[in-house]
Design a protein around this motif. Structure first.
Motif, PDB file in Angstrom:
ATOM      1  N   ALA A 266      19.871 -59.912  44.805  1.00  0.00           N
ATOM      2  CA  ALA A 266      19.904 -58.597  45.461  1.00  0.00           C
ATOM      3  C   ALA A 266      21.310 -58.278  45.954  1.00  0.00           C
ATOM      4  N   GLU A 267      21.997 -59.288  46.499  1.00  0.00           N
ATOM      5  CA  GLU A 267      23.367 -59.071  46.978  1.00  0.00           C
ATOM      6  C   GLU A 267      24.303 -58.704  45.826  1.00  0.00           C
ATOM      7  N   LEU A 268      24.138 -59.380  44.690  1.00  0.00           N
ATOM      8  CA  LEU A 268      24.956 -59.068  43.517  1.00  0.00           C
ATOM      9  C   LEU A 268      24.705 -57.641  43.036  1.00  0.00           C
ATOM     10  N   GLN A 269      23.442 -57.225  43.042  1.00  0.00           N
ATOM     11  CA  GLN A 269      23.118 -55.865  42.610  1.00  0.00           C
ATOM     12  C   GLN A 269      23.738 -54.831  43.539  1.00  0.00           C
ATOM     13  N   ILE A 270      23.752 -55.107  44.829  1.00  0.00           N
ATOM     14  CA  ILE A 270      24.350 -54.182  45.790  1.00  0.00           C
ATOM     15  C   ILE A 270      25.865 -54.119  45.597  1.00  0.00           C
ATOM     16  N   LYS A 271      26.500 -55.275  45.428  1.00  0.00           N
ATOM     17  CA  LYS A 271      27.964 -55.310  45.329  1.00  0.00           C
ATOM     18  C   LYS A 271      28.489 -54.811  43.987  1.00  0.00           C
ATOM     19  N   PHE A 272      27.773 -55.112  42.920  1.00  0.00           N
ATOM     20  CA  PHE A 272      28.305 -54.838  41.590  1.00  0.00           C
ATOM     21  C   PHE A 272      27.474 -53.875  40.761  1.00  0.00           C
ATOM     22  N   GLY A 273      26.417 -53.378  41.318  1.00  0.00           N
ATOM     23  CA  GLY A 273      25.570 -52.441  40.583  1.00  0.00           C
ATOM     24  C   GLY A 273      24.545 -53.170  39.740  1.00  0.00           C
TER      25      GLY A 273
END
Length: 75
Positions: A65-72
């Motif tokens: 989820a953090e990766l999706q928030i930071k990098f789309g």
């Protein structure tokens, strides 16, 4: 995976923050050490499939989820 109880973890974390600060390139989520990850690998499953309520499983989901928030979101 890391064991936050060790001096090594604290030393590495301090070194990263000293060199890079608490910039967005450092992740908030960490994967705690868990023998369940090794057991899952032995059983040819992801730890999320093998033991979904394990802290490592929950952390991998949080990191995703953090990766999706930071990098789309990847399609």
């Amino acid at each position: 995976m890391c064991d936050v109880r060790t001096n090594l973890y604290r030393d590495v974390r301090e070194a990263l923050e000293a060199n890079f600060g608490t910039s967005p390139s450092l992740f908030e989520t960490y994967i705690p050490y868990s023998t369940r990850v090794g057991e899952a690998n032995l059983n040819k499953q992801s730890v999320i499939e093998y033991y979904p309520n394990n802290k490592a499983s929950e952390s991998y989901i949080a990191l995703s989820a953090e990766l999706q928030i930071k990098f789309g979101r990847c399609e």
